[in-house]
Design an enzyme around this catalytic site. Structure first.
Site, PDB file in Angstrom:
ATOM      1  N   GLU A 114       8.397   1.583  11.602  1.00  0.00           N
ATOM      2  CA  GLU A 114       9.536   2.489  11.365  1.00  0.00           C
ATOM      3  C   GLU A 114       8.949   3.891  11.349  1.00  0.00           C
ATOM      4  O   GLU A 114       8.295   4.285  10.382  1.00  0.00           O
ATOM      5  CB  GLU A 114      10.206   2.168  10.025  1.00  0.00           C
ATOM      6  N   GLU A 135       8.739  16.345  15.601  1.00  0.00           N
ATOM      7  CA  GLU A 135       9.316  16.170  14.265  1.00  0.00           C
ATOM      8  C   GLU A 135       8.697  17.212  13.326  1.00  0.00           C
ATOM      9  O   GLU A 135       7.476  17.249  13.162  1.00  0.00           O
ATOM     10  CB  GLU A 135       9.013  14.764  13.745  1.00  0.00           C
ATOM     11  N   LYS A 179       0.899  -1.175   0.000  1.00  0.00           N
ATOM     12  CA  LYS A 179       0.000   0.000   0.000  1.00  0.00           C
ATOM     13  C   LYS A 179       0.927   1.211   0.000  1.00  0.00           C
ATOM     14  O   LYS A 179       1.475   1.609   1.031  1.00  0.00           O
ATOM     15  CB  LYS A 179      -0.906  -0.071   1.231  1.00  0.00           C
ATOM     16  N   CYS A 204      13.319  10.866   7.632  1.00  0.00           N
ATOM     17  CA  CYS A 204      13.057  10.454   9.024  1.00  0.00           C
ATOM     18  C   CYS A 204      14.304  10.615   9.880  1.00  0.00           C
ATOM     19  O   CYS A 204      14.214  10.920  11.064  1.00  0.00           O
ATOM     20  CB  CYS A 204      12.572   9.018   9.062  1.00  0.00           C
TER      21      CYS A 204
HETATM   22  P1  NAP Z   1       1.767   8.715   7.139  1.00  0.00           P
HETATM   23  O1  NAP Z   1       0.812   9.822   6.957  1.00  0.00           O
HETATM   24  O2  NAP Z   1       1.738   7.965   8.431  1.00  0.00           O
HETATM   25  O3  NAP Z   1       1.511   7.718   5.916  1.00  0.00           O
HETATM   26  C1  NAP Z   1       2.299   6.575   5.721  1.00  0.00           C
HETATM   27  C2  NAP Z   1       1.488   5.526   4.991  1.00  0.00           C
HETATM   28  O4  NAP Z   1       0.417   5.096   5.849  1.00  0.00           O
HETATM   29  C3  NAP Z   1       0.825   6.028   3.711  1.00  0.00           C
HETATM   30  O5  NAP Z   1       0.832   4.988   2.767  1.00  0.00           O
HETATM   31  C4  NAP Z   1      -0.593   6.330   4.184  1.00  0.00           C
HETATM   32  O6  NAP Z   1      -1.533   6.326   3.143  1.00  0.00           O
HETATM   33  C5  NAP Z   1      -0.810   5.180   5.140  1.00  0.00           C
HETATM   34  N1  NAP Z   1      -1.883   5.376   6.118  1.00  0.00           N
HETATM   35  C6  NAP Z   1      -2.401   6.543   6.565  1.00  0.00           C
HETATM   36  N2  NAP Z   1      -3.386   6.290   7.466  1.00  0.00           N
HETATM   37  C7  NAP Z   1      -3.472   4.939   7.594  1.00  0.00           C
HETATM   38  C8  NAP Z   1      -4.284   4.052   8.364  1.00  0.00           C
HETATM   39  N3  NAP Z   1      -5.216   4.500   9.197  1.00  0.00           N
HETATM   40  N4  NAP Z   1      -4.092   2.733   8.237  1.00  0.00           N
HETATM   41  C9  NAP Z   1      -3.152   2.246   7.414  1.00  0.00           C
HETATM   42  N5  NAP Z   1      -2.355   3.025   6.637  1.00  0.00           N
HETATM   43  C10 NAP Z   1      -2.502   4.363   6.736  1.00  0.00           C
HETATM   44  O7  NAP Z   1       3.266   9.181   6.951  1.00  0.00           O
HETATM   45  P2  NAP Z   1       3.852  10.126   5.797  1.00  0.00           P
HETATM   46  O8  NAP Z   1       3.393  11.510   6.059  1.00  0.00           O
HETATM   47  O9  NAP Z   1       3.582   9.499   4.469  1.00  0.00           O
HETATM   48  O10 NAP Z   1       5.431  10.003   6.051  1.00  0.00           O
HETATM   49  C11 NAP Z   1       6.146  10.855   6.881  1.00  0.00           C
HETATM   50  C12 NAP Z   1       6.479  10.153   8.178  1.00  0.00           C
HETATM   51  O11 NAP Z   1       7.158   8.935   7.928  1.00  0.00           O
HETATM   52  C13 NAP Z   1       7.419  10.961   9.045  1.00  0.00           C
HETATM   53  O12 NAP Z   1       6.987  10.890  10.379  1.00  0.00           O
HETATM   54  C14 NAP Z   1       8.748  10.234   8.901  1.00  0.00           C
HETATM   55  O13 NAP Z   1       9.633  10.407   9.962  1.00  0.00           O
HETATM   56  C15 NAP Z   1       8.289   8.822   8.769  1.00  0.00           C
HETATM   57  N6  NAP Z   1       9.338   8.000   8.141  1.00  0.00           N
HETATM   58  C16 NAP Z   1       9.987   7.041   8.883  1.00  0.00           C
HETATM   59  C17 NAP Z   1      11.011   6.290   8.295  1.00  0.00           C
HETATM   60  C18 NAP Z   1      11.772   5.213   9.053  1.00  0.00           C
HETATM   61  O14 NAP Z   1      12.402   4.377   8.429  1.00  0.00           O
HETATM   62  N7  NAP Z   1      11.746   5.229  10.371  1.00  0.00           N
HETATM   63  C19 NAP Z   1      11.344   6.531   6.964  1.00  0.00           C
HETATM   64  C20 NAP Z   1      10.673   7.521   6.260  1.00  0.00           C
HETATM   65  C21 NAP Z   1       9.654   8.244   6.855  1.00  0.00           C
HETATM   66  P3  NAP Z   1      -1.945   7.715   2.405  1.00  0.00           P
HETATM   67  O15 NAP Z   1      -0.725   8.198   1.726  1.00  0.00           O
HETATM   68  O16 NAP Z   1      -3.006   7.306   1.470  1.00  0.00           O
HETATM   69  O17 NAP Z   1      -2.416   8.632   3.484  1.00  0.00           O
END
Ligand code: NAP
Length: 480
Positions: free
Chosen positions: A248, A383, A172, A283
């Protein structure tokens, strides 16, 4: 605008049931459209994945898996240029960074293809006529839910070991970068030998498709990369079907700069990873500079000079040094933090608006550096995920460790010093899944990544990343 189909149960599904448009953050124009799937599609994909595992040799034939993965790597290698361009259009990052991101997956997939054939358990002699065999088996049906910032790296980082371990995988992708993600998956599902149903690509919103994945009883594991709040919700909701969850999540990584460090290297590395690379939307971004008090003033002056004149612009323009913020929500969130910084802290440098752009349509933000804020301020504790750096100072290495650990996060850290004893003390004291000494943001297929504290649970990449996608079974042979 390029239109994509999703892929599930061995078939391509077009957008006739509804679609999501993807907007180029550097122009405000729609550049891709992907199907907005529904929970019904999730169910069909899960059933097909379960049947594929039951009827094909995928889970038991490591040579087949390695062969398919090596084909996939080769096909990506041949298409780096076109994939990178699509990645830049959807994400806003610089084209050079996009080429690096796509190209590096060839190496990651090849490493995991090798690991597929090296996956092993262990055996124990438990008596004269008793033998215990501990076998590593795949989890079953795994869902990989990934974010938009390094969308292909983070998709492949989890997908490649999940496949290598013999799982069926439903991906996804983040909605913002779903077009380029589908292109990467197309190169996989067209490989010779991949059984139908082993791989699915479920485009659609997190609230609908993502939530249906989390709740589906037929999914055995979720590998999630994304925001902490989303991750906590997934962990809570996945508990009702007792799924394995690897998370992650976000970070607020400290960059500890000692007075004896190579200052040229330290400052250019810091600027590269908090501003230039993905506009700080990483991240592991080194968003908190902790600098030894005696050199704070000199380092702030160097930083101010280093960000002066950085050219912010479209990722496809070779003159740009920083691209666009990927989503409008993220753009507004970062601007909110910059406003907060102007009220609650002292501005060291930057913080101005990017000139000559249509701010209603394009997500361009210039770097900003703040100091003298309260250590409990959201600027230090939350963050921001953008080109905003805070500067704090320390008088002793003990204080540096205390400040480094004084947030809810523990994803990564950097330590710059020429003194081995200090490097050892600081790296052992900092609670983070990765600590780089005299460098930053170096990732290798061979070495694990993951978070301490609220930055996550589980490890990806390396051998541990492969093992994360397996479960062990003890088979006991007793002929007494
Ligand atoms: P996000 O809003 O949490 O979205 C991540 C993924 O989850 C997307 O595919 C999103 O779909 C999906 N999603 C959203 N709500 C969901 C739900 N209720 N159930 C299941 N899936 C759901 O994060 P983001 O804004 O894309 O990414 C930024 C964040 O990722 C930052 O906090 C960053 O630090 C973190 N990150 C962590 C790492 C690591 O390796 N630790 C690496 C990169 C990024 P949609 O796009 O359709 O909303």
């Amino acid at each position: 605008m390029k239109k994509y189909a999703a892929y599930l149960a061995g078939e391509w599904v077009d957008a006739s049931g509804g679609c999501n448009a993807i907007i180029d953050p550097a122009s405000g124009e729609a550049v891709s459209a992907v199907p907005a799937l529904t929970p019904r599609h999730v169910d069909a994909a899960v059933r097909a994945a379960q049947q594929a595992l039951a009827r094909s040799g995928w889970a038991s034939d490591a040579r087949l898996r390695a062969d398919v993965m090596l084909q996939w790597a080769e096909r990506i290698e041949k298409n780096v240029g076109a994939l990178a361009r699509r990645l830049t259009l959807e994400n806003g990052k610089l084209l050079g960074e996009a080429k690096f991101e796509i190209g590096n997956q060839v190496n990651v997939i090849r490493f995991n293809a090798g690991l597929a054939r090296a996956l092993s358990g262990h055996s124990h002699s438990l008596g004269a006529k008793v033998m215990g065999v501990v076998a590593r088996e795949p989890m079953g049906v795994v869902a990989v839910i990934s974010p938009w910032n390094w969308p292909i790296s983070l998709l492949v980082r989890d997908l490649a070991p999940a496949l290598a371990a013999g799982n069926a995988v439903l991906s996804k992708p983040a909605s913002q970068t779903a077009g380029v993600s589908v292109e990467i998956l197309r190169l996989l599902v067209e490989c010779d030998g991949l059984p139908e149903g082993v791989v699915g690509m479920l485009t659609g919103s997190g609230g609908s498709v993502g939530q249906a994945i989390v709740e589906h009883p037929g999914i055995d594991m979720i590998a999630f990369t994304g925001d902490g709040a989303t991750g906590k919700g997934i962990a809570r909701d996945a508990a009702s079907t007792v799924k394995k969850v690897a998370l992650e999540l976000g970070g607020k990584s400290p960059f500890v700069l000692c007075a004896d460090a190579d200052m040229d290297k330290a400052v250019s590395t810091l600027v590269r990873f908090i501003f230039l690379t993905t506009c700080g939307q990483i991240c592991t971004a080194p968003s908190r500079l902790l600098v030894e008090s005696s050199v704070k003033k000199a380092v702030c002056e160097r930083l101010a000079r280093a960000i002066e004149g950085i050219k912010v612009g479209p990722g496809l323009d070779p003159a740009s040094q920083m691209g666009a913020i990927t989503t409008r929500d993220q753009y507004e969130k970062i601007l909110g933090f910059i406003e907060l910084g102007k009220k609650e802290a002292a501005l060291v440098a930057g913080g101005g608006a990017v000139a000559d752009v249509d701010h209603d349509k394009c997500n361009f933000i210039a770097p900003a550096i703040f100091t003298d804020m309260d250590p409990r301020s959201p600027l230090v504790q939350e963050e921001i995920f953008g080109p905003v750096l805070t500067v704090q100072s320390f008088a002793s290495d003990e204080e540096a460790v205390h400040l480094a650990n004084d947030t809810p996060f523990g994803l990564a850290a950097g330590v710059f010093t020429q003194n081995l004893d200090r490097a050892w003390f600081l790296s052992r004291g900092i609670k983070a899944g990765t600590v780089w000494i005299n460098n930053y943001n170096r990732f290798y297929a061979e070495t694990e990544v993951g978070g301490y504290k609220e930055s996550g649970v589980g490890r990806m990449a390396g051998f541990d990343g492969l093992h994360e996608f397996t479960q062990t079974k003890h088979i006991n042979f007793d002929s007494t």
